[in-house]
Motif scaffolding. Structure first.
Motif, short mmCIF file in Angstrom:
data_model
loop_
_atom_site.label_atom_id
_atom_site.label_comp_id
_atom_site.label_asym_id
_atom_site.label_seq_id
_atom_site.Cartn_x
_atom_site.Cartn_y
_atom_site.Cartn_z
N MET A 244 0.44 -1.22 -0.23
CA MET A 244 -0.08 0.14 0.44
C MET A 244 0.61 1.13 0.12
N TRP A 245 2.10 0.99 0.76
CA TRP A 245 2.86 2.08 0.44
C TRP A 245 3.30 2.14 -0.50
N ILE A 246 4.27 1.31 -1.60
CA ILE A 246 4.67 1.95 -2.38
C ILE A 246 4.06 2.61 -3.09
N TRP A 247 2.31 2.27 -3.08
CA TRP A 247 1.46 2.91 -3.73
C TRP A 247 1.25 4.09 -4.02
N VAL A 248 0.82 4.48 -2.84
CA VAL A 248 1.04 6.22 -1.81
C VAL A 248 1.97 6.55 -2.78
N MET B 211 4.01 11.26 -8.56
CA MET B 211 2.85 11.31 -9.78
C MET B 211 3.12 13.28 -9.98
N ALA B 212 2.03 13.10 -8.83
CA ALA B 212 1.18 13.92 -8.18
C ALA B 212 1.88 15.53 -8.16
N ALA B 213 3.21 15.19 -7.60
CA ALA B 213 3.78 16.05 -7.69
C ALA B 213 5.12 16.62 -9.13
N LEU B 214 4.88 15.01 -9.72
CA LEU B 214 5.42 15.66 -10.92
C LEU B 214 4.68 16.63 -12.00
N THR B 215 3.45 16.14 -11.92
CA THR B 215 2.04 16.91 -12.60
C THR B 215 2.37 18.15 -12.15
#
Length: 104
Positions: free
Chosen positions: A1-5, A11-15
């Motif tokens: 789960m922590w890997i997905w988080v 990805m949100a930071a890169l976006t």
């Protein structure tokens, strides 16, 4: 789960970074990144100093051998059996005609 988080946050930071670069332009984004990296570097230095000070106050320092109460209780039974517990700072060989070579 922590890997997905972690992947989602990355990805949100890169976006967000891509949107910010497109919005303000590369020159202003570079100036902002320089200022932010200054604060991140100073914060990292502060955390490092704090860690060193608390480690010295605890008396650990990472160089003391564990007390006999802290060492694991290990046993070995059977022919050519070995048991290793605590610090492993040597060579152990079992078997017929075993040879150890250490290069310095």
């Amino acid at each position: 789960m922590w890997i997905w988080v972690g992947a989602t946050v990355t990805m949100a930071a890169l976006t967000g970074l891509a949107v910010h670069l497109a919005w303000v332009g590369l020159d202003d984004a570079d100036k902002l990144a320089s200022v932010l990296s200054l604060f991140v570097g100073v914060a990292g230095l502060g955390v490092t100093i704090y860690g060193l000070v608390t480690d010295r106050k605890s008396g650990n320092g990472g160089h003391e051998a564990p007390s006999p109460q802290d060492r694991p209780n290990v046993t070995a039974s059977g022919e050519r059996s070995i048991a290793i517990g605590g610090d492993n700072t040597g060579i152990v060989s079992t078997g017929d005609d075993t040879t150890n070579t250490q290069l310095r």
